[in-house]
Design a protein around this motif. Structure first.
Motif, PDB file in Angstrom:
ATOM      1  N   ARG A 172     114.343   2.822  39.827  1.00  0.00           N
ATOM      2  CA  ARG A 172     114.288   3.315  38.450  1.00  0.00           C
ATOM      3  C   ARG A 172     115.581   3.028  37.697  1.00  0.00           C
ATOM      4  N   LEU A 173     115.440   2.698  36.429  1.00  0.00           N
ATOM      5  CA  LEU A 173     116.608   2.546  35.574  1.00  0.00           C
ATOM      6  C   LEU A 173     117.240   3.914  35.351  1.00  0.00           C
ATOM      7  N   PRO A 174     118.556   4.054  35.533  1.00  0.00           N
ATOM      8  CA  PRO A 174     119.205   5.352  35.293  1.00  0.00           C
ATOM      9  C   PRO A 174     119.047   5.808  33.845  1.00  0.00           C
ATOM     10  N   ALA A 175     119.263   7.083  33.625  1.00  0.00           N
ATOM     11  CA  ALA A 175     119.156   7.669  32.292  1.00  0.00           C
ATOM     12  C   ALA A 175     120.194   7.061  31.348  1.00  0.00           C
ATOM     13  N   PRO A 176     119.901   7.027  30.045  1.00  0.00           N
ATOM     14  CA  PRO A 176     120.879   6.507  29.082  1.00  0.00           C
ATOM     15  C   PRO A 176     122.247   7.181  29.183  1.00  0.00           C
ATOM     16  N   SER A 177     122.281   8.477  29.503  1.00  0.00           N
ATOM     17  CA  SER A 177     123.567   9.172  29.634  1.00  0.00           C
ATOM     18  C   SER A 177     124.402   8.585  30.766  1.00  0.00           C
ATOM     19  N   VAL A 178     123.752   8.164  31.842  1.00  0.00           N
ATOM     20  CA  VAL A 178     124.461   7.539  32.957  1.00  0.00           C
ATOM     21  C   VAL A 178     125.006   6.178  32.534  1.00  0.00           C
ATOM     22  N   ILE A 179     124.209   5.434  31.790  1.00  0.00           N
ATOM     23  CA  ILE A 179     124.654   4.119  31.323  1.00  0.00           C
ATOM     24  C   ILE A 179     125.882   4.264  30.424  1.00  0.00           C
ATOM     25  N   VAL A 180     125.876   5.278  29.573  1.00  0.00           N
ATOM     26  CA  VAL A 180     127.046   5.519  28.711  1.00  0.00           C
ATOM     27  C   VAL A 180     128.264   5.879  29.556  1.00  0.00           C
ATOM     28  N   GLU A 181     128.088   6.730  30.564  1.00  0.00           N
ATOM     29  CA  GLU A 181     129.214   7.110  31.420  1.00  0.00           C
ATOM     30  C   GLU A 181     129.788   5.888  32.150  1.00  0.00           C
ATOM     31  N   GLU A 182     128.915   5.016  32.656  1.00  0.00           N
ATOM     32  CA  GLU A 182     129.390   3.795  33.308  1.00  0.00           C
ATOM     33  C   GLU A 182     130.111   2.888  32.312  1.00  0.00           C
ATOM     34  N   ALA A 183     129.644   2.897  31.068  1.00  0.00           N
ATOM     35  CA  ALA A 183     130.326   2.111  30.037  1.00  0.00           C
ATOM     36  C   ALA A 183     131.743   2.622  29.821  1.00  0.00           C
ATOM     37  N   TRP A 184     131.903   3.956  29.752  1.00  0.00           N
ATOM     38  CA  TRP A 184     133.242   4.508  29.545  1.00  0.00           C
ATOM     39  C   TRP A 184     134.151   4.184  30.738  1.00  0.00           C
ATOM     40  N   ARG A 185     133.605   4.232  31.940  1.00  0.00           N
ATOM     41  CA  ARG A 185     134.452   3.889  33.088  1.00  0.00           C
ATOM     42  C   ARG A 185     134.893   2.425  33.010  1.00  0.00           C
ATOM     43  N   ALA A 186     133.977   1.550  32.606  1.00  0.00           N
ATOM     44  CA  ALA A 186     134.322   0.130  32.490  1.00  0.00           C
ATOM     45  C   ALA A 186     135.334  -0.127  31.376  1.00  0.00           C
ATOM     46  N   LEU A 187     135.254   0.655  30.292  1.00  0.00           N
ATOM     47  CA  LEU A 187     136.119   0.440  29.137  1.00  0.00           C
ATOM     48  C   LEU A 187     137.438   1.207  29.201  1.00  0.00           C
ATOM     49  N   SER A 188     137.574   2.111  30.151  1.00  0.00           N
ATOM     50  CA  SER A 188     138.792   2.917  30.236  1.00  0.00           C
ATOM     51  C   SER A 188     140.035   2.028  30.269  1.00  0.00           C
ATOM     52  N   PRO A 189     141.006   2.300  29.403  1.00  0.00           N
ATOM     53  CA  PRO A 189     142.194   1.443  29.350  1.00  0.00           C
ATOM     54  C   PRO A 189     143.136   1.639  30.529  1.00  0.00           C
ATOM     55  N   ARG A 190     142.917   2.702  31.305  1.00  0.00           N
ATOM     56  CA  ARG A 190     143.784   2.955  32.448  1.00  0.00           C
ATOM     57  C   ARG A 190     142.935   3.076  33.713  1.00  0.00           C
ATOM     58  N   LYS A 191     143.359   2.386  34.752  1.00  0.00           N
ATOM     59  CA  LYS A 191     142.724   2.484  36.066  1.00  0.00           C
ATOM     60  C   LYS A 191     143.796   2.878  37.094  1.00  0.00           C
ATOM     61  N   ASP A 192     144.686   3.792  36.679  1.00  0.00           N
ATOM     62  CA  ASP A 192     145.833   4.151  37.497  1.00  0.00           C
ATOM     63  C   ASP A 192     145.469   5.009  38.701  1.00  0.00           C
ATOM     64  N   PHE A 193     144.223   5.483  38.771  1.00  0.00           N
ATOM     65  CA  PHE A 193     143.802   6.253  39.937  1.00  0.00           C
ATOM     66  C   PHE A 193     142.789   5.490  40.792  1.00  0.00           C
ATOM     67  N   ALA A 194     142.756   4.175  40.632  1.00  0.00           N
ATOM     68  CA  ALA A 194     141.803   3.365  41.400  1.00  0.00           C
ATOM     69  C   ALA A 194     142.020   3.579  42.899  1.00  0.00           C
ATOM     70  N   GLY A 195     140.955   3.982  43.572  1.00  0.00           N
ATOM     71  CA  GLY A 195     141.030   4.194  45.016  1.00  0.00           C
ATOM     72  C   GLY A 195     141.680   5.486  45.439  1.00  0.00           C
ATOM     73  N   VAL A 196     142.146   6.306  44.486  1.00  0.00           N
ATOM     74  CA  VAL A 196     142.809   7.574  44.805  1.00  0.00           C
ATOM     75  C   VAL A 196     141.755   8.676  44.925  1.00  0.00           C
ATOM     76  N   SER A 197     141.870   9.505  45.960  1.00  0.00           N
ATOM     77  CA  SER A 197     140.946  10.625  46.134  1.00  0.00           C
ATOM     78  C   SER A 197     141.470  11.846  45.384  1.00  0.00           C
ATOM     79  N   VAL A 198     140.628  12.403  44.543  1.00  0.00           N
ATOM     80  CA  VAL A 198     141.000  13.553  43.711  1.00  0.00           C
ATOM     81  C   VAL A 198     140.008  14.686  43.971  1.00  0.00           C
ATOM     82  N   LEU A 199     140.538  15.865  44.219  1.00  0.00           N
ATOM     83  CA  LEU A 199     139.728  17.064  44.415  1.00  0.00           C
ATOM     84  C   LEU A 199     139.982  18.016  43.250  1.00  0.00           C
ATOM     85  N   VAL A 200     138.913  18.423  42.560  1.00  0.00           N
ATOM     86  CA  VAL A 200     139.026  19.299  41.402  1.00  0.00           C
ATOM     87  C   VAL A 200     138.171  20.544  41.644  1.00  0.00           C
ATOM     88  N   THR A 201     138.701  21.711  41.289  1.00  0.00           N
ATOM     89  CA  THR A 201     137.876  22.926  41.285  1.00  0.00           C
ATOM     90  C   THR A 201     137.648  23.357  39.846  1.00  0.00           C
TER      91      THR A 201
END
Length: 411
Positions: A172-201
């Motif tokens: 199935r094609l993902p929801a439009p909201s998912v496509i937008v989120e993937e677009a923002w990840r692709a367009l993000s001007p900073r990838k300074d946490f690439a490969g870094v594991s982050v835990l958030v509460t």
């Protein structure tokens, strides 16, 4: 200091739609990208025109929809549309991406306007394969997806569920909201946490008194979710441990829902060793009932009710005591007075590397609102203020964390 996410403003996206049944979702994807503030040029393959009308897309886009007839035609071919589109685009999205289109892209063929645009662009390319599950599992498709990723195309796995062909499975094609989120990840001007594991509460905790009553607070989880999402945009592998909230589960993130402070404590302690950065933004209840009534308490004949409460574990302090020297621990302080002084004391007591403090009496900050006003305080005692939406504040907080990571690496 106010923050602005200017990198999300008016981004130029080419939306390619290919000839699968999921092409009927093209108008929804177009509208979702427009609502996100993007400018969109739509390119249809010849097969896609059988599933979705170019006129509908042109009306929604407010500009022409490009079709195969424009590629080498007498009227439009001289404009070299594939080069102009390729140069204009900051991102190319193909959704849905059929098995045929995937194969042509991997082979580097340029017979269609969409193929040629992808060949000519220097922009990142997002592919969203959508097809029958057997087609998806075919060795040729599996190989093509692998090769597309090796060619630096981002291939997003399809969803599972009911397919148009009557099958149940992946495709199935993902929801439009998912496509937008993937677009923002692709367009993000900073990838300074690439490969870094982050835990958030994030969020509140519920400390039950009986089956229907609990002690909690007004936390909505919005700040923690914004931090998790922003870290993911910037390349991180994110785990989000959240108390009960009404927010949708964020895409791309390992989500661990919990209820009580004890649940959150166990989840965080279990996962903390795998994280380089730990951000404790949850509003954890300090106390819980010493015992939970198994049946609903009745009020008849009782003018008052006395509760026996015991302390919950201090999760941030426990993580601060256990963390390794190369881990970064960020805490949050919600205060009603003496903001900086109380936050500094908390940072020292819990062995935090950074603390984000907000005044819960402010109308534009704190619980259940979309904006925040915080002071980011470092161990050295210096601090600066951020004001904006919670996503803007999250971006600013992570800028400071990134600077700390760079200093660690340079030591």
């Amino acid at each position: 200091m106010a923050t602005m996410l200017t990198w999300k403003n008016k981004r130029r996206v080419v939306l390619g739609i290919t000839g699968g049944i999921a092409a009927y979702k093209g108008p929804e994807i177009l509208r979702a990208l427009q609502r996100a503030g993007c400018e969109v040029e739509v390119v249809l393959t010849e097969g896609a025109e059988s599933f979705v009308s170019p006129m509908v897309l042109s009306t929604l886009a407010g500009r022409r929809t490009w079709t195969q007839d424009d590629f080498l035609s007498q009227e439009k071919g001289w404009e070299i549309p594939h080069i102009n589109l390729a140069d204009w685009a900051e991102l190319v999205i193909i959704a849905p991406c059929t098995a045929e289109t995937l194969a042509r892209l991997v082979q580097g063929r340029g017979e269609s306007l969409l193929d040629a645009t992808v060949l000519a662009t220097k922009a990142p390319v997002l592919l969203f394969p959508a097809m029958n599950s057997h087609m998806l599992e075919h060795p040729a498709t599996v190989r093509n997806i692998k090769e597309a990723r090796a060619m630096s195309y981002t291939v997003v796995d399809p969803d599972e569920g009911s397919l148009a062909c009557g099958y149940e499975g992946k495709g199935r094609l993902p929801a439009p909201s998912v496509i937008v989120e993937e677009a923002w990840r692709a367009l993000s001007p900073r990838k300074d946490f690439a490969g870094v594991s982050v835990l958030v509460t994030a969020g509140p905790t519920w400390e039950f008194i009986d089956p229907v009553r609990f002690i909690s607070n007004p936390s909505s989880g919005k700040m923690g979710f914004a931090l998790a999402r922003t870290a993911w945009y910037r390349g991180a592998d994110v785990t989000l441990v959240s108390g009960p909230v009404s927010l949708p589960t964020p895409h791309g993130i390992t989500y661990c829902p919990v209820k009580s402070a004890m649940d959150m404590y166990k989840a965080v302690i279990e996962k903390m060793d795998f994280a380089k950065i730990i951000i404790k933004s949850a509003a954890v209840s300090d106390y819980r009932a010493a015992s939970i009534e198994m049946e609903k308490m009745k009020r008849e004949g009782k003018d008052t009710l006395t509760l026996n409460l015991v302390q919950n574990p201090d999760i941030a302090a426990e993580v601060g005591a256990r963390k390794s020297p190369d881990q970064i621990l960020v805490g949050f302080a919600a205060e009603s007075s003496h903001l900086v002084e109380h936050a500094k004391e908390k940072m020292l007591r819990k062995n935090l590397d950074l603390i984000v403090a907000n005044d819960i009496t402010a109308t534009d900050a704190g619980f259940a609102v979309d904006t925040n006003r915080v002071k980011i305080i470092k161990k050295a005692g210096d601090w600066h203020e951020l004001v904006g939406t919670k996503e803007e504040v999250a971006w600013g907080v992570l800028n400071t964390v990134s600077e700390m990571c760079q200093k660690e690496e340079n030591r």
